[in-house]
Design a protein around this motif. Structure first.
Motif, PDB file in Angstrom:
ATOM      1  N   PRO A  12       0.868  -1.180   0.000  1.00 58.05           N
ATOM      2  CA  PRO A  12       0.000   0.000   0.000  1.00 58.05           C
ATOM      3  C   PRO A  12       0.910   1.236   0.000  1.00 58.05           C
ATOM      4  N   TYR A  14       1.589   4.520   1.908  1.00 57.31           N
ATOM      5  CA  TYR A  14       1.227   4.842   3.290  1.00 57.31           C
ATOM      6  C   TYR A  14       0.923   6.319   3.464  1.00 57.31           C
ATOM      7  N   TYR A  15      -0.023   6.619   4.359  1.00 57.92           N
ATOM      8  CA  TYR A  15      -0.336   8.016   4.669  1.00 57.92           C
ATOM      9  C   TYR A  15       0.844   8.652   5.380  1.00 57.92           C
ATOM     10  N   HIS A  24       3.588  -0.711   9.268  1.00 53.81           N
ATOM     11  CA  HIS A  24       3.964  -0.375   7.888  1.00 53.81           C
ATOM     12  C   HIS A  24       5.199  -1.180   7.480  1.00 53.81           C
ATOM     13  N   TYR A  26       6.074  -4.052   8.529  1.00 51.94           N
ATOM     14  CA  TYR A  26       5.705  -5.470   8.362  1.00 51.94           C
ATOM     15  C   TYR A  26       5.387  -5.770   6.890  1.00 51.94           C
ATOM     16  N   THR A  27       4.501  -4.971   6.309  1.00 52.27           N
ATOM     17  CA  THR A  27       4.127  -5.189   4.903  1.00 52.27           C
ATOM     18  C   THR A  27       5.322  -4.964   3.980  1.00 52.27           C
ATOM     19  N   ASP A  52       1.088   8.065   0.298  1.00 49.04           N
ATOM     20  CA  ASP A  52      -0.245   8.571  -0.043  1.00 49.04           C
ATOM     21  C   ASP A  52      -0.355   9.922   0.657  1.00 49.04           C
ATOM     22  N   TRP A 232      -8.811   8.105  -2.014  1.00 50.24           N
ATOM     23  CA  TRP A 232      -8.614   6.700  -2.397  1.00 50.24           C
ATOM     24  C   TRP A 232      -8.645   6.516  -3.910  1.00 50.24           C
ATOM     25  N   ALA A 235      -5.307   7.529  -4.861  1.00 45.33           N
ATOM     26  CA  ALA A 235      -4.254   6.652  -4.333  1.00 45.33           C
ATOM     27  C   ALA A 235      -4.179   5.303  -5.050  1.00 45.33           C
ATOM     28  N   VAL A 268      -1.648  -6.033   1.012  1.00 45.26           N
ATOM     29  CA  VAL A 268      -2.387  -5.021   1.781  1.00 45.26           C
ATOM     30  C   VAL A 268      -2.730  -5.561   3.168  1.00 45.26           C
ATOM     31  N   GLY A 269      -2.927  -4.657   4.109  1.00 45.29           N
ATOM     32  CA  GLY A 269      -3.464  -5.057   5.407  1.00 45.29           C
ATOM     33  C   GLY A 269      -4.954  -5.320   5.246  1.00 45.29           C
ATOM     34  N   GLU A 271      -7.580  -4.331   6.599  1.00 41.34           N
ATOM     35  CA  GLU A 271      -8.552  -3.239   6.725  1.00 41.34           C
ATOM     36  C   GLU A 271      -8.762  -2.489   5.410  1.00 41.34           C
ATOM     37  N   ILE A 272      -7.888  -2.692   4.431  1.00 46.99           N
ATOM     38  CA  ILE A 272      -8.073  -1.963   3.171  1.00 46.99           C
ATOM     39  C   ILE A 272      -8.342  -2.928   2.010  1.00 46.99           C
ATOM     40  N   HIS A 276      -9.147  -2.508  -2.401  1.00 47.17           N
ATOM     41  CA  HIS A 276      -8.299  -3.167  -3.403  1.00 47.17           C
ATOM     42  C   HIS A 276      -9.005  -4.270  -4.177  1.00 47.17           C
ATOM     43  N   GLY A 299      -2.676 -10.109   8.002  1.00 45.71           N
ATOM     44  CA  GLY A 299      -3.297  -9.744   9.280  1.00 45.71           C
ATOM     45  C   GLY A 299      -2.637  -8.526   9.917  1.00 45.71           C
ATOM     46  N   MET A 308      -2.379  -2.376  16.182  1.00 46.45           N
ATOM     47  CA  MET A 308      -1.417  -1.374  16.612  1.00 46.45           C
ATOM     48  C   MET A 308      -1.553  -0.140  15.733  1.00 46.45           C
TER      49      MET A 308
HETATM   50  N1  MSP Z   1      -2.989   5.196   2.296  1.00 46.32           N
HETATM   51  C1  MSP Z   1      -3.734   4.013   2.531  1.00 46.32           C
HETATM   52  C2  MSP Z   1      -3.383   2.944   1.519  1.00 46.32           C
HETATM   53  C3  MSP Z   1      -3.540   3.344   0.085  1.00 46.32           C
HETATM   54  S1  MSP Z   1      -3.051   2.088  -0.995  1.00 46.32           S
HETATM   55  C4  MSP Z   1      -3.566   2.582  -2.476  1.00 46.32           C
HETATM   56  C5  MSP Z   1      -3.468   3.513   3.931  1.00 46.32           C
HETATM   57  N2  MSP Z   1      -2.357   3.931   4.507  1.00 46.32           N
HETATM   58  S2  MSP Z   1      -1.837   3.546   5.978  1.00 46.32           S
HETATM   59  O1  MSP Z   1      -0.732   4.410   6.268  1.00 46.32           O
HETATM   60  O2  MSP Z   1      -2.916   3.565   6.893  1.00 46.32           O
HETATM   61  O3  MSP Z   1      -1.237   2.106   5.852  1.00 46.32           O
HETATM   62  C6  MSP Z   1      -2.046   0.993   5.968  1.00 46.32           C
HETATM   63  C7  MSP Z   1      -1.221  -0.241   5.743  1.00 46.32           C
HETATM   64  O4  MSP Z   1      -0.082  -0.278   6.625  1.00 46.32           O
HETATM   65  C8  MSP Z   1      -1.970  -1.510   6.096  1.00 46.32           C
HETATM   66  O5  MSP Z   1      -2.832  -1.916   5.071  1.00 46.32           O
HETATM   67  C9  MSP Z   1      -0.818  -2.463   6.326  1.00 46.32           C
HETATM   68  O6  MSP Z   1      -0.227  -2.795   5.125  1.00 46.32           O
HETATM   69  C10 MSP Z   1       0.113  -1.576   7.135  1.00 46.32           C
HETATM   70  N3  MSP Z   1      -0.248  -1.546   8.548  1.00 46.32           N
HETATM   71  C11 MSP Z   1      -0.583  -0.457   9.288  1.00 46.32           C
HETATM   72  N4  MSP Z   1      -0.841  -0.852  10.573  1.00 46.32           N
HETATM   73  C12 MSP Z   1      -0.681  -2.183  10.681  1.00 46.32           C
HETATM   74  C13 MSP Z   1      -0.750  -3.102  11.725  1.00 46.32           C
HETATM   75  N5  MSP Z   1      -1.048  -2.761  12.953  1.00 46.32           N
HETATM   76  N6  MSP Z   1      -0.472  -4.393  11.432  1.00 46.32           N
HETATM   77  C14 MSP Z   1      -0.122  -4.815  10.184  1.00 46.32           C
HETATM   78  N7  MSP Z   1      -0.053  -3.963   9.171  1.00 46.32           N
HETATM   79  C15 MSP Z   1      -0.342  -2.652   9.366  1.00 46.32           C
HETATM   80  O7  MSP Z   1      -4.262   2.728   4.418  1.00 46.32           O
END
Ligand code: MSP
Length: 523
Positions: A12, A14-15, A24, A26-27, A52, A232, A235, A268-269, A271-272, A276, A299, A308
């Motif tokens: 993904p 990231y914001y 972040h 982890y992915t 993002d 989104w 993004a 992706v995590g 939650e998103i 996707h 997960g 977290m």
């Molecule tokens: N900007 C959007 C994604 C757009 S993609 C076109 C977004 N950003 S985010 O900064 O919130 O990052 C989310 C992603 O970060 C999750 O989907 C995952 O990949 C990772 N994670 C963020 N917190 C996490 C955990 N606590 N555990 C595992 N992964 C996590 O959503």
């Protein structure tokens, strides 16, 4: 001759409302391990990550810090995000920022085409919105807390948005998407994630508001300059704009697009997932473009049983862990300890225990014992070549198992297979007792054989663990003298690992610093 398609993997974006935390990382580490592994299979690979930068969430964090959003994102990207990935040894091929002209221009062109094709129309939106998720919420996504409707993920109250917006005809893609997942079950994984998407699609999907008019931190809608695109919608397109979406096929961008499209895996995590696996493929279908081969929802890392997150003040930054355990142990730990696809809790105790038993004892000690024995009994050079059927066969089976698991995103299964082989080699040394053999010159041939077979096993382990722990494996590789006697570690192919007898006799072995030093006691 047609060249094999480039394996294209994304994280993904990231914001940039704050610095990266271990969620972040982890992915991003998972993507790095998989792409490094596939490069070592000899494949052509493209690994994309990025940031993002638009939308209300980022805008509000800039405002709270009293700087312009552009200054805010520039500063965080350069001072936090890029350095974080460098220090975790992430070998991404590109890094896209959604404020870059290569992104904004291609987004505007693409969405104008979607409007011209009749998929975008003017409408009114009224409903709940979570700024933390940047998501228009459905009743089932909310929970009542202290008399207020709150977001299930963030636990914060939702806001009511009421605007004249532009809409995307998402509802027109429900049937094509259901058919897509029926015919391509692999396109959304794990199975639990696909089931969730299918039941969401069956629950009645409405059209989607794709623009906002109450703030201007976003990409301007070209045909209505009072509006910016919904973050989104901007993004998701990064995966395509970063590789030349819509460019002339003869241009550099156009050629890149042909080389990599469609993406092989979007990591992706969970939650998103909907964004996707529902909105994104629908956008691509509307444009007549191929949809991603796989969206994989992993997960969450949990703290205190909850996802977290920085906003809940449970965010742990990678440096908190790497300062103590080192970068490679960080890269190893999460993929080893938590099945990818399931949630898992982080605990210092568990990390400490695995560091000590698996990394320092099983792997690190094997390497230091071998170097010490080669120095002591063989004047520091690899002795006469040998072959041990049991080890050689175990290695072949290990490579097969690890390759299948890792390519299937079962990092834990892959790592466990490799570490089981490492344990077996330790067992071999313990049983053969080279330190006893060394006491009698009549045993010289047997001693040499034991040391050779152990060194060969370590050669294989360096290659097999290289994608997970590149810096450590490089040290091991050099300690075996393999960089001189065989060649660069990154050039060693997975398919050739199990050919026994590659370390040439005479390769000069040197003692290295301990691969996994004893840990300081945490106060
Ligand atoms: N900007 C959007 C994604 C757009 S993609 C076109 C977004 N950003 S985010 O900064 O919130 O990052 C989310 C992603 O970060 C999750 O989907 C995952 O990949 C990772 N994670 C963020 N917190 C996490 C955990 N606590 N555990 C595992 N992964 C996590 O959503």
């Amino acid at each position: 001759m047609s060249l094999a398609k480039t394996f294209y993997l994304t994280t993904p974006i990231y914001y940039v409302n704050s610095a990266p935390h271990i969620g972040h990382a982890y992915t991003t580490v998972a993507g790095d391990v998989l792409t490094r592994w596939r490069r070592q299979r000899g494949e052509s690979v493209w690994y994309l990550t990025g940031t993002d930068e638009h939308g209300e969430k980022v805008l509000r964090s800039a405002q709270a810090n009293k700087v312009s959003p552009q200054e805010w994102v520039d500063n965080l990207v350069e001072k936090e995000w890029r350095p974080a990935w460098r220090s975790l040894n992430i070998a991404n091929d590109d890094f896209i920022r959604t404020t870059e002209p290569r992104h904004t221009q291609r987004v505007q062109k693409f969405l104008t085409q979607l409007k011209d094709a009749g998929f975008i129309y003017a409408g009114k939106y009224e409903g709940p919105y979570c700024v933390g998720c940047e998501e228009f919420k459905l009743p089932g996504d909310l929970v009542e807390k202290d008399g207020k409707q709150t977001c299930l993920i963030h636990g914060t109250p939702i806001e009511i948005v009421k605007e004249d917006n532009w809409f995307f005809k998402l509802s027109a893609f429900v049937e094509p998407l259901l058919k897509h997942y029926r015919e391509n079950p692999d396109a959304c994984q794990p199975d639990t994630a696909r089931n969730e998407v299918v039941s969401f699609l069956n629950s009645g999907v409405t059209d989607l508001s794709i623009s906002r008019s109450t703030f201007d931190w976003g990409i301007t809608v070209p045909w209505d300059t009072d509006q910016v695109f919904y973050v989104w919608f901007d993004a998701l397109l990064n995966y395509a704009t970063a590789v030349g979406l819509g460019d002339d096929p003869d241009s550099e961008g156009g050629k890149k697009f042909v080389e990599v499209w469609p993406p092989d895996i979007h990591l992706v995590g969970r939650e998103i997932l909907r964004f996707h696996a529902v909105i994104w493929p629908a956008m691509l279908m509307a444009a007549g473009l191929a949809t991603p081969k796989k969206v994989f929802a992993h997960g969450w890392l949990l703290v205190g049983g909850e996802k977290m997150s920085k906003s809940k003040l449970t965010g742990i930054v990678p440096k908190d862990i790497t300062d103590h355990f080192g970068v490679d142990a960080f890269r190893y730990y999460f993929l080893r300890a938590i099945p990818f696809g399931s949630d898992g809790s982080f605990s210092w105790e568990d990390m400490h225990a695995r560091y000590t038993s698996e990394l320092a004892n099983d792997f690190g000690n094997l390497s230091s014992r071998l170097a010490a024995m080669i120095e002591k009994y063989c004047d520091g050079v690899i002795p006469a070549s040998s072959y041990d059927e049991e080890l050689a066969e175990a290695l072949s089976a290990t490579v097969e198992k690890a390759d299948a698991a890792i390519c299937d995103l079962d990092f834990q299964g892959g790592i466990v297979a490799i570490m089981d082989f490492c344990k077996q080699v330790n067992g071999y040394v313990t049983v053969k007792e080279p330190w006893i053999l060394a006491k009698d010159p009549a045993n010289k041939a047997e001693l040499d054989a034991v040391l050779y077979n152990t060194a060969e096993s370590l050669r294989a382990l360096a290659i097999l663990l290289n994608s997970v722990m590149p810096a450590t494996c490089e040290i091991l590789w050099e300690s075996l003298g393999a960089h001189k006697s065989i060649g660069a570690l990154k050039d060693q192919h997975i398919a050739d690992v199990s050919k026994w007898g590659q370390l040439p006799v005479g390769s000069v072995v040197t003692k290295s610093a301990s691969l996994f030093p004893r840990l300081d006691v945490i106060a």
